[in-house]
Write an enzyme that holds these catalytic residues in place. Structure first.
Site, PDB file in Angstrom:
ATOM      1  N   ARG A   1      48.849  40.763 -29.801  1.00  0.00           N
ATOM      2  CA  ARG A   1      49.495  42.086 -29.755  1.00  0.00           C
ATOM      3  C   ARG A   1      51.004  41.943 -30.035  1.00  0.00           C
ATOM      4  O   ARG A   1      51.592  42.769 -30.723  1.00  0.00           O
ATOM      5  CB  ARG A   1      49.295  42.734 -28.378  1.00  0.00           C
ATOM      6  CG  ARG A   1      47.850  42.773 -27.905  1.00  0.00           C
ATOM      7  CD  ARG A   1      47.306  44.183 -27.720  1.00  0.00           C
ATOM      8  NE  ARG A   1      46.052  44.182 -26.985  1.00  0.00           N
ATOM      9  CZ  ARG A   1      44.854  43.921 -27.506  1.00  0.00           C
ATOM     10  NH1 ARG A   1      44.734  43.603 -28.790  1.00  0.00           N
ATOM     11  NH2 ARG A   1      43.762  43.960 -26.754  1.00  0.00           N
TER      12      ARG A   1
ATOM     13  N   LYS B   1      32.506  48.667 -15.301  1.00  0.00           N
ATOM     14  CA  LYS B   1      33.489  48.983 -16.357  1.00  0.00           C
ATOM     15  C   LYS B   1      32.783  48.925 -17.713  1.00  0.00           C
ATOM     16  O   LYS B   1      32.733  47.869 -18.348  1.00  0.00           O
ATOM     17  CB  LYS B   1      34.653  47.986 -16.293  1.00  0.00           C
ATOM     18  CG  LYS B   1      35.689  48.168 -17.412  1.00  0.00           C
ATOM     19  CD  LYS B   1      36.982  47.429 -17.121  1.00  0.00           C
ATOM     20  CE  LYS B   1      37.927  47.486 -18.299  1.00  0.00           C
ATOM     21  NZ  LYS B   1      39.269  46.990 -18.009  1.00  0.00           N
TER      22      LYS B   1
ATOM     23  N   ARG C   1      44.663  49.072 -23.716  1.00  0.00           N
ATOM     24  CA  ARG C   1      45.384  49.597 -24.887  1.00  0.00           C
ATOM     25  C   ARG C   1      45.654  51.094 -24.802  1.00  0.00           C
ATOM     26  O   ARG C   1      46.714  51.562 -25.230  1.00  0.00           O
ATOM     27  CB  ARG C   1      44.601  49.267 -26.169  1.00  0.00           C
ATOM     28  CG  ARG C   1      44.731  47.819 -26.570  1.00  0.00           C
ATOM     29  CD  ARG C   1      43.652  47.397 -27.532  1.00  0.00           C
ATOM     30  NE  ARG C   1      42.348  47.265 -26.882  1.00  0.00           N
ATOM     31  CZ  ARG C   1      41.228  46.875 -27.499  1.00  0.00           C
ATOM     32  NH1 ARG C   1      41.275  46.596 -28.797  1.00  0.00           N
ATOM     33  NH2 ARG C   1      40.102  46.761 -26.839  1.00  0.00           N
TER      34      ARG C   1
ATOM     35  N   GLU D   1      32.089  44.110 -16.149  1.00  0.00           N
ATOM     36  CA  GLU D   1      32.427  44.710 -17.450  1.00  0.00           C
ATOM     37  C   GLU D   1      31.539  44.161 -18.579  1.00  0.00           C
ATOM     38  O   GLU D   1      31.824  43.108 -19.129  1.00  0.00           O
ATOM     39  CB  GLU D   1      33.905  44.439 -17.781  1.00  0.00           C
ATOM     40  CG  GLU D   1      34.336  45.049 -19.108  1.00  0.00           C
ATOM     41  CD  GLU D   1      35.811  44.789 -19.463  1.00  0.00           C
ATOM     42  OE1 GLU D   1      36.482  44.029 -18.744  1.00  0.00           O
ATOM     43  OE2 GLU D   1      36.271  45.332 -20.470  1.00  0.00           O
TER      44      GLU D   1
ATOM     45  N   SER E   1      38.811  51.279 -22.749  1.00  0.00           N
ATOM     46  CA  SER E   1      39.086  52.161 -23.900  1.00  0.00           C
ATOM     47  C   SER E   1      38.605  51.545 -25.205  1.00  0.00           C
ATOM     48  O   SER E   1      38.370  52.280 -26.174  1.00  0.00           O
ATOM     49  CB  SER E   1      40.561  52.542 -23.960  1.00  0.00           C
ATOM     50  OG  SER E   1      41.407  51.418 -24.005  1.00  0.00           O
ATOM     51  N   GLY E   2      38.510  50.223 -25.280  1.00  0.00           N
ATOM     52  CA  GLY E   2      37.821  49.558 -26.387  1.00  0.00           C
ATOM     53  C   GLY E   2      38.484  49.635 -27.753  1.00  0.00           C
ATOM     54  O   GLY E   2      37.842  49.318 -28.750  1.00  0.00           O
ATOM     55  N   GLY E   3      39.747  50.082 -27.811  1.00  0.00           N
ATOM     56  CA  GLY E   3      40.416  50.203 -29.106  1.00  0.00           C
ATOM     57  C   GLY E   3      40.447  51.637 -29.622  1.00  0.00           C
ATOM     58  O   GLY E   3      40.941  51.898 -30.720  1.00  0.00           O
TER      59      GLY E   3
END
Ligand code: 5MM
Length: 343
Positions: A37, A223, A298, A181, A265-267
């Protein structure tokens, strides 16, 4: 020496994490992910820059209005502010409970091309004891499932939910709340229906395995991913369609005794993640047996990271953005988010 889990302590932790419409911030990027990132922003990928960035996050005023907990990484839980105050103390003083990512990453699964198995069980009992000493009251383990032409295989699903169950058992033994998760990745050109089918299969396999490992469903947090079309697909489903598919999939697969579902949120773009969470809570509030909240990385951090760019002069503005994204996620958690709030 094995101990009896303190159910009340675990219940209290869950209650505090999600009190008053709050959710979680995932700031547990491993060094490799954090560096990726940073590289995208032209930020130097050093231990000191990672520390500065995490200091920016934990010292943001007002985060405690939307966040009950923050998930840290091994490097971060040992770090301090520039003034020498441990990050865990800063968080706890603000009423934000520190948590810890305890998996050591998803690695290629031998014999199963394009699939991954998450590692980190060896020595986990001892590591949990150490993290508990440092103030962690909950933990997280992420399994990664990829939708492809020949994946996921049932072998990879079973291996991953087996590891998740062993992890969850060790957490509950240590009076640490496990966040479980199982992430079905958005990567690919699959349809929303394919995501639905795979997510359902993974969750049903997971909960059967958790049951076989004597996991107390009332003392864990799930999650999951939302049910969503692949990132390479040209199809765009409406917010209400995503909410409906996600809720139907979860109702079919997740026991009502699980107290909280906190989505990753996974992107997804932050606005999309907020809109989807909002529609789930708003459109289905009478049908949800669980608290449905967030554990975004994110979708809370990205705009602040884009603005910070590693520059001290940008810290204050970046903190405002971070606080605002956390507030929008919390609004979605109660079904009170609107697109107009993005202004
Ligand atoms: C799926 O990733 C988790 C949620 O983040 P998003 O909301 O951005 O999807 C997140 O907690 C993740 O597990 C951490 O960022 C750590 O990931 P790595 O790949 O560094 O283990």
């Amino acid at each position: 020496m094995e101990q009896q889990m303190n159910k009340q302590l675990l219940k209290d932790t869950i209650g505090q994490l999600f009190a008053n419409g709050k959710g979680l911030l995932a700031m547990d990027e491993s060094n490799a992910t954090c560096n990726k990132r940073f590289a995208a922003e032209g930020i130097p990928q050093t231990i000191e820059m990672r520390r500065k960035y995490r200091e920016l996050i934990v010292t943001t005023t007002g985060l405690n209005e939307s966040l009950g907990g923050a998930i840290l990484y091994d490097e971060t839980i040992r770090q301090q502010t520039n003034d020498g105050i441990p990050f865990t103390d800063v968080l706890m003083k603000a009423g934000i409970i520190p948590g810890i990512k305890v998996d050591t990453g998803a690695k290629p699964m031998a014999g199963f091309p394009n699939e991954k198995i998450t590692e980190g069980l060896d020595g986990l009992r001892e590591r949990l004891a150490e993290y508990k000493q440092m103030g962690a009251r909950f933990a997280k383990w992420r399994a990664v499932i990829t939708i492809g032409t020949h994946t996921p295989t049932i072998t990879a699903i079973k291996a991953n939910v087996h590891a998740l169950s062993r992890y969850a058992a060790l957490c509950q033994e240590a009076d640490i709340v496990p966040i479980v998760e199982p992430e079905v990745l958005m990567t690919g050109n699959h349809t929303m229906q394919q995501c639905y089918d795979v997510t359902e299969q993974v969750l049903k396999t997971l909960f059967y395995q958790l049951y076989q490992f004597n996991i107390d469903m009332e003392e864990m947090i799930l999650k999951p991913n939302m049910v969503i079309v692949g990132t390479e697909s040209t199809i765009k489903n409406s917010v209400d369609e995503v909410a409906e598919a996600t809720v139907n999939c979860l109702l079919a697969s997740v026991p009502a005794s699980v107290p909280v579902i906190a989505f990753l949120s996974g992107g997804q773009a932050p606005e999309d993640a907020a809109a989807h969470l909002n529609a789930i809570n708003k459109n289905f509030k009478d049908r949800l047996p669980w608290i449905v909240s967030f554990s975004f990385a994110r979708a809370i951090q990205q705009p602040a990271l884009d603005l910070w760019k590693g520059q001290q002069a940008n810290v204050e503005e970046a903190q405002k953005l971070l606080c605002s994204r956390a507030k929008l996620a919390a609004a979605a958690r109660t079904g009170n988010y609107t697109v107009a709030m993005e202004k």
